[in-house]
Design a protein around this motif. Structure first.
Motif, PDB file in Angstrom:
ATOM      1  N   LEU A1125       0.827  -1.199   0.000  1.00  0.00           N
ATOM      2  CA  LEU A1125       0.000   0.000   0.000  1.00  0.00           C
ATOM      3  C   LEU A1125       0.869   1.259   0.000  1.00  0.00           C
ATOM      4  N   HIS A1126       1.959   1.226   0.758  1.00  0.00           N
ATOM      5  CA  HIS A1126       2.896   2.348   0.833  1.00  0.00           C
ATOM      6  C   HIS A1126       3.506   2.627  -0.538  1.00  0.00           C
ATOM      7  N   LEU A1127       3.978   1.597  -1.212  1.00  0.00           N
ATOM      8  CA  LEU A1127       4.601   1.781  -2.527  1.00  0.00           C
ATOM      9  C   LEU A1127       3.581   2.230  -3.565  1.00  0.00           C
ATOM     10  N   GLY A1128       2.374   1.679  -3.499  1.00  0.00           N
ATOM     11  CA  GLY A1128       1.344   2.133  -4.417  1.00  0.00           C
ATOM     12  C   GLY A1128       1.080   3.619  -4.262  1.00  0.00           C
ATOM     13  N   HIS A1129       1.039   4.086  -3.026  1.00  0.00           N
ATOM     14  CA  HIS A1129       0.812   5.518  -2.761  1.00  0.00           C
ATOM     15  C   HIS A1129       1.966   6.365  -3.294  1.00  0.00           C
ATOM     16  N   LEU A1130       3.217   5.918  -3.089  1.00  0.00           N
ATOM     17  CA  LEU A1130       4.372   6.681  -3.551  1.00  0.00           C
ATOM     18  C   LEU A1130       4.343   6.872  -5.064  1.00  0.00           C
ATOM     19  N   HIS A1131       4.051   5.797  -5.801  1.00  0.00           N
ATOM     20  CA  HIS A1131       4.091   5.882  -7.265  1.00  0.00           C
ATOM     21  C   HIS A1131       2.815   6.513  -7.823  1.00  0.00           C
ATOM     22  N   HIS A1132       1.734   6.455  -7.072  1.00  0.00           N
ATOM     23  CA  HIS A1132       0.501   7.109  -7.534  1.00  0.00           C
ATOM     24  C   HIS A1132       0.627   8.624  -7.448  1.00  0.00           C
ATOM     25  N   GLN A1133       1.242   9.108  -6.368  1.00  0.00           N
ATOM     26  CA  GLN A1133       1.368  10.547  -6.168  1.00  0.00           C
ATOM     27  C   GLN A1133       2.702  11.093  -6.657  1.00  0.00           C
ATOM     28  N   GLY A1134       3.694  10.206  -6.901  1.00  0.00           N
ATOM     29  CA  GLY A1134       5.013  10.686  -7.313  1.00  0.00           C
ATOM     30  C   GLY A1134       5.745  11.394  -6.188  1.00  0.00           C
ATOM     31  N   LEU A1135       5.767  10.796  -4.992  1.00  0.00           N
ATOM     32  CA  LEU A1135       6.369  11.424  -3.820  1.00  0.00           C
ATOM     33  C   LEU A1135       7.838  11.043  -3.690  1.00  0.00           C
ATOM     34  N   HIS A1136       8.571  11.842  -2.899  1.00  0.00           N
ATOM     35  CA  HIS A1136       9.970  11.572  -2.549  1.00  0.00           C
ATOM     36  C   HIS A1136      10.862  11.416  -3.784  1.00  0.00           C
ATOM     37  N   GLY A1137      10.575  12.145  -4.825  1.00  0.00           N
ATOM     38  CA  GLY A1137      11.426  12.080  -5.997  1.00  0.00           C
ATOM     39  C   GLY A1137      11.159  10.922  -6.929  1.00  0.00           C
ATOM     40  N   LEU A1138      10.197  10.062  -6.590  1.00  0.00           N
ATOM     41  CA  LEU A1138       9.874   8.938  -7.465  1.00  0.00           C
ATOM     42  C   LEU A1138       8.962   9.409  -8.594  1.00  0.00           C
ATOM     43  N   PRO A1139       9.110   8.818  -9.776  1.00  0.00           N
ATOM     44  CA  PRO A1139       8.242   9.245 -10.884  1.00  0.00           C
ATOM     45  C   PRO A1139       6.800   8.784 -10.675  1.00  0.00           C
ATOM     46  N   THR A1140       5.868   9.616 -11.115  1.00  0.00           N
ATOM     47  CA  THR A1140       4.457   9.220 -11.095  1.00  0.00           C
ATOM     48  C   THR A1140       4.235   8.160 -12.164  1.00  0.00           C
ATOM     49  N   ASP A1141       3.751   6.988 -11.762  1.00  0.00           N
ATOM     50  CA  ASP A1141       3.576   5.872 -12.698  1.00  0.00           C
ATOM     51  C   ASP A1141       2.290   5.141 -12.320  1.00  0.00           C
ATOM     52  N   PRO A1142       1.164   5.489 -12.946  1.00  0.00           N
ATOM     53  CA  PRO A1142      -0.104   4.825 -12.590  1.00  0.00           C
ATOM     54  C   PRO A1142      -0.055   3.320 -12.809  1.00  0.00           C
ATOM     55  N   ALA A1143       0.637   2.840 -13.847  1.00  0.00           N
ATOM     56  CA  ALA A1143       0.692   1.401 -14.103  1.00  0.00           C
ATOM     57  C   ALA A1143       1.412   0.677 -12.977  1.00  0.00           C
ATOM     58  N   LEU A1144       2.499   1.266 -12.483  1.00  0.00           N
ATOM     59  CA  LEU A1144       3.233   0.649 -11.372  1.00  0.00           C
ATOM     60  C   LEU A1144       2.421   0.719 -10.083  1.00  0.00           C
ATOM     61  N   ALA A1145       1.765   1.849  -9.839  1.00  0.00           N
ATOM     62  CA  ALA A1145       0.900   1.957  -8.655  1.00  0.00           C
ATOM     63  C   ALA A1145      -0.212   0.920  -8.712  1.00  0.00           C
ATOM     64  N   TYR A1146      -0.769   0.703  -9.898  1.00  0.00           N
ATOM     65  CA  TYR A1146      -1.835  -0.301 -10.049  1.00  0.00           C
ATOM     66  C   TYR A1146      -1.322  -1.690  -9.682  1.00  0.00           C
ATOM     67  N   ALA A1147      -0.099  -2.020 -10.079  1.00  0.00           N
ATOM     68  CA  ALA A1147       0.445  -3.350  -9.777  1.00  0.00           C
ATOM     69  C   ALA A1147       0.474  -3.603  -8.269  1.00  0.00           C
ATOM     70  N   TYR A1148       0.888  -2.580  -7.499  1.00  0.00           N
ATOM     71  CA  TYR A1148       0.927  -2.737  -6.041  1.00  0.00           C
ATOM     72  C   TYR A1148      -0.485  -2.763  -5.446  1.00  0.00           C
ATOM     73  N   TYR A1149      -1.310  -1.811  -5.856  1.00  0.00           N
ATOM     74  CA  TYR A1149      -2.664  -1.736  -5.310  1.00  0.00           C
ATOM     75  C   TYR A1149      -3.470  -2.992  -5.652  1.00  0.00           C
ATOM     76  N   ALA A1150      -3.317  -3.510  -6.887  1.00  0.00           N
ATOM     77  CA  ALA A1150      -4.089  -4.687  -7.286  1.00  0.00           C
ATOM     78  C   ALA A1150      -3.728  -5.887  -6.422  1.00  0.00           C
ATOM     79  N   ASN A1151      -2.453  -6.005  -6.041  1.00  0.00           N
ATOM     80  CA  ASN A1151      -2.018  -7.114  -5.188  1.00  0.00           C
ATOM     81  C   ASN A1151      -2.737  -7.084  -3.845  1.00  0.00           C
ATOM     82  N   ILE A1152      -2.676  -5.950  -3.161  1.00  0.00           N
ATOM     83  CA  ILE A1152      -3.302  -5.886  -1.838  1.00  0.00           C
ATOM     84  C   ILE A1152      -4.822  -5.868  -1.953  1.00  0.00           C
ATOM     85  N   ALA A1153      -5.368  -5.319  -3.059  1.00  0.00           N
ATOM     86  CA  ALA A1153      -6.824  -5.320  -3.231  1.00  0.00           C
ATOM     87  C   ALA A1153      -7.354  -6.744  -3.349  1.00  0.00           C
ATOM     88  N   LYS A1154      -6.648  -7.574  -4.130  1.00  0.00           N
ATOM     89  CA  LYS A1154      -7.093  -8.960  -4.284  1.00  0.00           C
ATOM     90  C   LYS A1154      -6.978  -9.711  -2.960  1.00  0.00           C
TER      91      LYS A1154
END
Length: 1606
Positions: A1125-1154
């Protein structure tokens, strides 16, 4: 205004006419019918701006907008921008495209004309009427705003991108202009590599030429007496200056005097800065700080007129130290950088420093903003890794010192024995895990150091009295190496002898360093490592080794010799001059054999690999007679025609070997794309550079060629070439501008031919979750045509990084593959097999598929770059793996029998796992796809990407391996003691254990003081004492059962929580953090997530975003839900210098959602229902309870009395763990049963039937469950209807009955029914209907909108890939749905429950910590609660600075959520209104946030907007439009305040009625006062006018009366 009114109301001569004119003027001034206002005008003169103009007029008029520009010559120019008609009482707002002239907003480039220097400019808007009788126009209203002109060289360059070819007439017109292109002016890179300085009078001399651009040169000369410049230099000192002063960087004028800037180093280590001023005065000052030894430091000097700022940033591993000092001189500083020369290091008059000079940049005419947090060690410094060598050498020298001391003591005592040190190392070697060495070969403990130890022992016993130095051992190792090389005679022996050379070099033998450098450079017997070779040469050259100096001089002179160094003759000269002076030579001749044999010669020293523009070419030549050196380009086209283009030629003087520097001006048609000016060319097959020494022929014969040299160039594919920027220095004529005007509007779209499919690191759990990407066709028709044409003959390259933790457990695991719209694998598809080999599958014509396996395997525990090149029917797969600095290369090629078919816009690409295949357990790194080109493969140039280096995964794993090994030894020893019934504290202590502790104690006492090179928890004894104690406790507690490392990790985590509970201060976190890191290293994911949150938030420790990211990746890779969930949030919002990547955020969120969907069907005690509780909501807080609380007891009483709702509430609380009640399924089932049997409640019947059907908390009983479900359905309870349908579908396979019930429930808005109907359509199980993905999608959408978690997950899956022709891909919306589903996870609920319980117990610190763990996962209520706790800070648990920053960050994050809390909006508005230490006051943003709160019916939002207006702030038009008050934009503040406070008072059920009413009353009082004052003024004016009228009328009456009297 007054003059314009005089024109309309011309005064009369008589007194009466004067009075009437005054009256007319007063009426117009009072009524003000004509008006014009520029709303929100721009501040600077920039292109593409808009302007809103408000205007009114009482008669038909014209509104005119002009631009007035004032030049430095004193002249001005007025340009009419636009005008429009003003209708009386008509439209009052107009939006104008502010088309400022190109010469004001762009740089002159030939199309954009040049202009004089603009001092100021303004926009002038006016309402005008046509004059009478050909007089001037009458201006009745006017408004003026000033614009700030942009300095010429800060303006953008206009992009004249023409999409169609220009006519031949235009080419003829522009041909003579195109030859006059502006020269490219750039900053001075005085040093681009590393220079080893021995501290002698040798340095690098550089001169700067004037600018070729006249305007820039004019500015440079103008600013000689008011300098604005900056330079930065990297330096590494091995010793302080031995003289009074040593040279760092200084400027020498033609009279050999020091001038601005001069930077020297004193013998105390301080910086001596000397500056020249006016009247030839020189000033100097010393910096208050000192330059440290053995650290890379960046020294920056900034000069701004009379102010000099010297700053220094020193970086040691991840530790930074910042220093700064300012000095203001009385006189202006003079700098003419073209006068004389600059010197880096030593020179004729001063010695240099002992150490290494790194890259140096001089910014000639600008001052850059200083940010120490952004200072990064240059790539060339990182690549050489000088610090790594010296740290490793220090450890080795320390070990050898211990050995020599021990053997010397033995020699003096006349006896020999093995030390405790050897016993420890033998134990470590026996017990360590088998893996590739983590260090250099010679850094291994016993085997590779045995020779050095033997030599040290031999010398110690031989020289008993004199003693033995480390240098003597180094010399002995070098001679031993030579002896072994002499006996070996084969290249295979070199790899075994190289460790001895490296050890000798580490012990100060420069000959060994140079020999090892040559081996690494040439690849003789070892793998080529250019950077390692360069490092060893630098180390030897810094000690004045002649061979190393020669080596480095050759590298910097001949660029091709070493691929990593830039050609720099000045650096080469510094090394050669050192050699020449040591040898007593006046000059150094690089080609003596040519002069002796009188032979002609010519060599291209650094030819380019590709045909690119602006390459600087070095040509070495020698001739024995007067000759000519000619440089030609030979191009062969695919038609078979060969063309020779003469590039350059120059004369060659006899017997004078020289190096010519040539700017390689290749023809435009070869290096640029055709754009109409650059002509198109035929397709080329080859091109090469040819240089020759020629003599004129005799009797008109051909020239005689006596020497030549050829280099092949690779033509760049047409669409990969850059577009030429035609910067023309003189203006084009008006005819050209008229011809090109309609072309300039047709600009080409930017096409991304290189696609970055993944830019960061993705932690893969090895399950069916991955990153989905799709590519769009090119918008450029030519590119798209070529792409379509190349589908059956592809030319492309894929580059992928991967770190495998564990080989595939299935037959195949997904790495990177391509699926079409029918979900079939197509080209390219790359999988990993069980054995670790790569399985590559390609599609061919006629839907043929072929596959092959690579002969090599992907190793475990290493970062590997896998590169796949597809060229028609040929597929080449290569792999380069890097472990520390060791590289391993593999390659495999396969030729298919058919052409490969690759259509990259068909279907979608997947990185990792997917719906049909599991992913690889490990980490995926950056992935790049070059869509239409094949890149050359060079393993020496392959570097680990910066993002992988920053995360430093390998460093963590290597350190963890050492800790786990140490703890394994401890556990094994303690378990042995436990079985024997003894403890280490008794007298029966194992000798190895004592040896271990004794060695570490000695090492801690004797080691040199320095900054720690490891993490806190990596220290030897003190930081690991708790872990050792816990291991001992568990070993003696569990005895023969044994203790695992994971058990010790769990115990460490529990101990950390216990200490945190007792501490309750942020200062305690730094002491507890090592325990968390150790627990995480021993496989406890909870500890990893907590440590990640601490590093991310900075709570009690220094913020380290990359360390936080690393810990989250480690936990997420092992399927920790909160880390995902933490990593999904980081890549969804592009925090701490990480690039905003909805596809990568989806990969993390989909795992915990399932997992959330599965967890809800099988809840565990570790999970709690997620409740959104806000700490400012007292009503909800009062409902929190437990079994002993009065609310729960009251519910039990009501349930006992027969209240069905109370029975339902108690059962729900106990089953899900809601409202503070701990979950207890068995007790919950009893309440369900009582409500169903005794109370016959339909809800309880349903709940009881479900637990009986699934066997949760009670024994499964399907018949009984069906009975209660049918009863509930008969009572009209819709969920029971859905449950019965599920039973018919799952147990009886009666799809007709199931569908009948589900369709009935769907009509009653059941989310479960819609979901199940969608599943039937998706799987083709709907009776009488085929598979229908679109119908399934429609039902999933209904289910998700009704709040079903699984429905949202399945909807997101469809939106991720889309349904061709029916449903478009909606990646951003898919992320929001899986994020919503993931935030219902029970493990997140447990963290929230702990936080809330701590708050209710007044344990604010632990409440903040737990809420912060949830807030960093992106959960909005937790973010609000963190900000609220930081705001309260009731018991001062937080530092005020941290609390303030915490409020800013988390209130801001809360306001960005989909449904922000109004309280957070108000607080964020207050913070923006008040400003802070790091944030300026921002009333505009505050008003925007207050507006959002007001629109959410929050009274404080309206009230605060009223206060802003009362303080004189003018609300923007956009804010008023949102509030529905746009008609009040031009009204006075009183009217606007009244409207705002009235809206505030009208909100029903809110607490704002009283304060808003009082504020409104205050506004009315103020309005009354203003009206009263106005009335007084009006009465006075009327009295004055009346008196004047009487005064005028009385004399007239008297005059008329006189005749009648007479």
């Amino acid at each position: 205004m007054e003059s314009s009114m005089k024109t309309q109301c011309e005064p009369w001569i008589s007194l009466q006419r004067i009075y009437i004119w005054l009256l007319c003027l007063g009426v117009q001034m009072v009524l003000g019918f004509n008006q014009v206002i520029l709303l929100d005008p721009p501040v600077k003169a920039l292109p593409g701006q808009r302007l809103v103009v408000f205007y009114t007029c009482n008669d038909p008029a014209t509104v005119q907008l002009d631009l007035v520009v004032y030049f430095d010559t004193g002249s001005s120019r007025t340009l009419e921008l636009t005008h429009w008609r003003c209708d009386p009482y008509g439209k009052t707002l107009k939006t104008v495209e502010l088309n400022l002239p190109d010469w004001l907003v762009y740089q002159a480039d030939g199309i954009v004309p040049d202009s004089q220097w603009a001092l100021s400019c303004m926009l002038d808007a006016a309402v005008t009427y046509s004059g009478f009788d050909d007089t001037e126009e009458v201006v009745t209203a006017q408004d003026v705003v000033y614009l700030e002109p942009i300095p010429f060289f800060e303006r953008p360059v206009k992009q004249h991108e023409l999409c169609i070819a220009w006519s031949m007439q235009m080419r003829k017109l522009t041909q003579h202009f195109l030859k006059k292109q502006c020269h490219f002016e750039q900053e001075a890179h005085l040093l681009s590599s590393i220079f080893a300085s021995s501290g002698e009078n040798f340095g690098i001399s550089k001169t700067l030429a004037p600018y070729k651009n006249k305007a820039l040169e004019y500015l440079r000369v103008k600013t000689i007496s008011s300098s604005r410049f900056m330079f930065s230099l990297w330096i590494w000192l091995t010793g302080h200056c031995q003289e009074n002063l040593c040279g760092l960087f200084y400027h020498i004028d033609p009279n050999d005097d020091y001038t601005t800037p001069t930077l020297l180093l004193t013998n105390s280590g301080r910086l001596h800065i000397q500056i020249s001023g006016e009247s030839e005065k020189s000033f100097a000052f010393l910096s208050p700080f000192k330059v440290p030894l053995s650290e890379w430091c960046q020294i920056s000097v900034t000069v701004l007129k009379r102010k000099v700022t010297v700053s220094m940033v020193c970086i040691d591993e991840e530790q930074r130290k910042d220093y700064s000092a300012d000095y203001i001189f009385k006189n202006n500083i003079l700098l003419d950088d073209t006068d004389g020369y600059f010197v880096i290091g030593g020179g004729e008059f001063i010695k240099g420093v002992e150490g290494y000079y790194g890259p140096m940049v001089y910014h000639r005419n600008r001052v850059l903003p200083r940010s120490t947090s952004e200072v990064v060690v240059p790539d060339v410094v990182r690549a050489v890794n000088l610090t790594g060598w010296l740290h490793t050498c220090r450890a080795f020298r320390l070990e050898m010192s211990v050995k020599i001391r021990g053997y010397s003591l033995q020699a003096n005592q006349g006896e020999e024995f093995d030390t405790c040190f050897d016993a420890f190392h033998e134990l470590m070697v026996k017990n360590r895990l088998t893996s590739k060495p983590l260090f250099e070969l010679w850094e291994e403990t016993v085997p590779h150091r045995r020779q050095a130890v033997k030599l040290a022992k031999h010398l110690a016993f031989k020289h008993v009295e004199r003693g033995v130095s480390l240098g003597a051992v180094g010399r002995a190792l070098y001679y031993l190496s030579l002896q072994k090389l002499g006996r070996g005679g084969r290249t295979g022996d070199i790899s075994r002898i190289l460790p001895l050379l490296l050890q000798a070099g580490c012990l100060s033998d420069n000959r060994a360093l140079h020999m090892a450098s040559v081996l690494y450079s040439s690849g003789l017997g070892v793998k080529k490592q250019p950077y390692k070779s360069w490092l060893l040469s630098l180390l030897a050259a810094q000690k004045d080794d002649l061979s190393a100096l020669m080596h480095l001089g050759q590298w910097h002179l001949h660029h091709q010799t070493l691929h990593v160094l830039p050609a720099d003759p000045a650096v080469a000269h510094a090394y050669y001059a050192n050699i020449a002076k040591q040898k007593g030579l006046g000059h150094y001749n690089p080609t003596p054999e040519q002069m002796v044999l009188a032979l002609d010669g010519v060599i291209l020293l650094n030819p380019p690999v590709k045909a690119l523009p602006h390459h600087i070419l070095y040509v070495s030549y020698f001739c024995n007679g007067h000759a000519t050196v000619q440089l030609d380009l030979v191009v062969t086209f695919e038609t078979g025609i060969t063309d020779i283009v003469q590039l350059n030629h120059w004369s060659c003087n006899p017997y004078d070997p020289q190096i010519e520097v040539v700017r390689l001006n290749l023809p435009d048609w070869l290096v640029y794309q055709a754009d109409g000016i650059v002509p198109a060319s035929q397709w080329m097959t080859s091109c090469m550079l040819e240089v020759a020494v020629t003599y004129p022929g005799f009797d008109d014969a051909e020239e005689l060629v006596t020497a030549d040299n050829v280099a092949t160039l690779e033509p760049v594919p047409y669409f990969e070439r850059p577009v030429k920027q035609h910067e023309l220095c003189i203006a084009w004529n008006m005819q050209m501008l008229r011809l090109t005007q309609h072309f300039l509007k047709k600009q080409c779209h930017f096409e991304q031919e290189t696609v970055r499919l993944l830019s960061s690191v993705f932690a893969s759990t090895g399950e069916n979750f991955g990153i989905t990407k799709t590519l769009d066709p090119y918008r450029n028709k030519v590119l798209e045509y070529l792409r379509m044409k190349a589908i059956s003959s592809p030319r492309c390259t894929f580059s992928m990084w991967i770190f495998v933790n564990r080989h595939c457990q299935e037959k195949l695991c997904g790495f990177f593959y391509h699926l079409d719209s029918h979900h079939s694998y197509i080209s390219p598809s790359l999988f990993l097999t069980k054995s670790g080999q790569l399985h590559i599958q390609m599609n061919g014509e006629s839907e043929q598929s072929s596959a092959f396996l690579t002969p090599f395997k992907v190793p475990l525990g290493e970062w590997c770059q896998i590169r796949m090149v597809v060229l028609f029917e040929r597929v080449t797969v290569s792999m380069m793996c890097m472990d520390e600095e060791q590289r391993t290369d593999y390659s495999s090629e396969y030729i298919f029998r058919h052409n490969v078919i690759l259509n990259d816009t068909e279907g979608y690409f997947v990185i990792g796992g997917g719906k049909y295949v599991k992913g690889v357990e490990g980490y995926y790194g950056p992935m790049v796809y070059h869509r239409n080109r094949v890149l050359p493969w060079s393993t020496t140039e392959a570097l680990i990407p910066d993002v992988i280096r920053a995360v430093n995964l390998t460093g963590w794993l290597h350190t963890c391996k050492a800790l786990r090994l140490e703890m394994s030894v401890k556990i094994r020893r303690y378990s042995l003691q436990a079985n024997r019934g003894t403890e280490s504290s008794s007298r029966h202590i194992h000798p190895l254990e004592t040896c271990y502790d004794a060695f570490h104690k000695w090492l801690v006492q004797k080691r040199q003081p320095s900054k720690p090179q490891c993490e806190l928890w990596e220290e030897t004894i003190p930081r690991r004492r708790q872990a050792a104690k816990l291991a001992k406790l568990l070993a003696f507690k569990h005895g023969k059962r044994g203790v695992s490392l994971a058990a010790v990790g769990r115990a460490l985590y529990s101990l950390s929580l216990q200490k945190l509970g007792r501490g309750s201060r942020t200062g305690d976190i730094s002491r507890i953090l090592p325990l968390l890191l150790q627990a995480g290293c021993l496989s406890d994911n909870r500890a990893l997530h907590m440590a990640s949150v601490l590093y991310s938030s900075g709570l009690g420790v220094k913020k380290q975003p990359y360390k936080s990211w690393l810990l989250a990746l480690l936990a997420a890779q092992t399927d920790d839900r909160l880390a995902l969930l933490h990593l999904g949030h980081l890549h969804h919002q592009g925090l701490h210098g990480l690039p905003t990547d909805p596809a990568l955020a989806y990969a993390y969120y989909a795992n915990i959602a399932k997992q959330t969907a599965l967890d809800r069907h099988d809840p565990t005690p570790e999970q709690t229902f997620v409740e959104a509780v806000y700490l400012n909501n007292e009503e909800v807080l009062n409902l929190q309870t437990d079994k002993d609380h009065h609310i729960f007891q009251w519910l039990k009483l009501q349930a006992h009395r027969g209240a069905a709702e109370a029975e339902q509430a108690i059962g729900r609380m106990l089953f899900w763990g809601q409202q503070g009640v701990s979950p207890n399924m068995q007790e919950a089932v009893r309440h369900y049963e009582r409500g169903a049997v005794q109370l016959e409640d339909s809800v309880s019947m349903y709940d009881y039937g479900i637990v009986l059907l699934q066997g949760q908390g009670v024994k499964k009983n399907i018949p009984k469950a069906l009975t209660f479900l049918k009863k509930a359905m008969d009572k009209g309870f819709v969920p029971a209807m859905n449950a019965l349908a599920w039973y018919y579908e799952q147990h009886e396979q009666n799809y007709e009955q199931a569908v009948k019930l589900w369709e009935q429930a769907d009509l009653l808005d059941s989310p479960d029914a819609a979901l199940n109907l969608g599943v039937l359509y998706s799987q083709g199980l709907y009776p009488g209907k085929a598979v229908d993905k679109f119908m399934a999608y429609k039902y999933y959408l209904k289910s998700a909108e009704r709040g079903h978690i699984r429905g949202g997950i399945l909807l997101a899956e469809i939106w991720t890939t889309g349904i061709p022709g029916r449903v478009k891909r909606r990646q951003a919306d898919a992320v929001l749905w899986v994020k919503w589903a993931a935030e219902h996870n029970g493990y997140l609920g447990t963290i929230l429950r702990k936080a809330l319980d701590s708050y209710l117990k007044s344990d604010m610190f632990n409440s903040l910590l737990y809420y912060m763990m949830a807030a960093e996962c992106g959960y909005a209520p937790a973010q609000f609660n963190v900000a609220y706790l930081c705001e309260q800070n009731t018991v001062d648990i937080l530092d005020p600075g941290f609390a303030s920053g915490c409020m800013w960050r988390y209130y801001n994050l809360t306001t960005q959520s989909l449904n922000p809390d109004p309280y957070a909006l108000i607080k964020m508005g207050d913070l923006l209104y008040e400003g802070g230490a790091d944030v300026h006051k921002d009333l505009f943003s505050a008003a925007e946030v207050y507006t959002l709160a007001a629109l959410r019916q929050e009274p404080l939002g309206w009230y605060n907007l009223g206060l802003l207006v009362a303080e004189g702030y003018r609300l923007s038009l956009s804010v008023l439009i949102k509030l529905g008050l746009s008609e009040l934009y031009l009204e006075d503040n009183i009217s606007l305040q009244s409207s705002l406070y009235e809206r505030c008072r009208e909100l029903e059920g809110k607490d704002g009625y009283l304060p808003c009413s009082l504020a409104l009353y205050s506004v009315y009082i103020q309005s009354f006062q203003n009206d009263y004052n106005t009335a007084i003024k009006v009465s006075t004016a009327v009295a004055v006018l009346t008196a004047s009228t009487i005064f005028l009328i009385v004399p007239i009456v008297l005059r008329r009366a006189m005749p009648s009297l007479n």
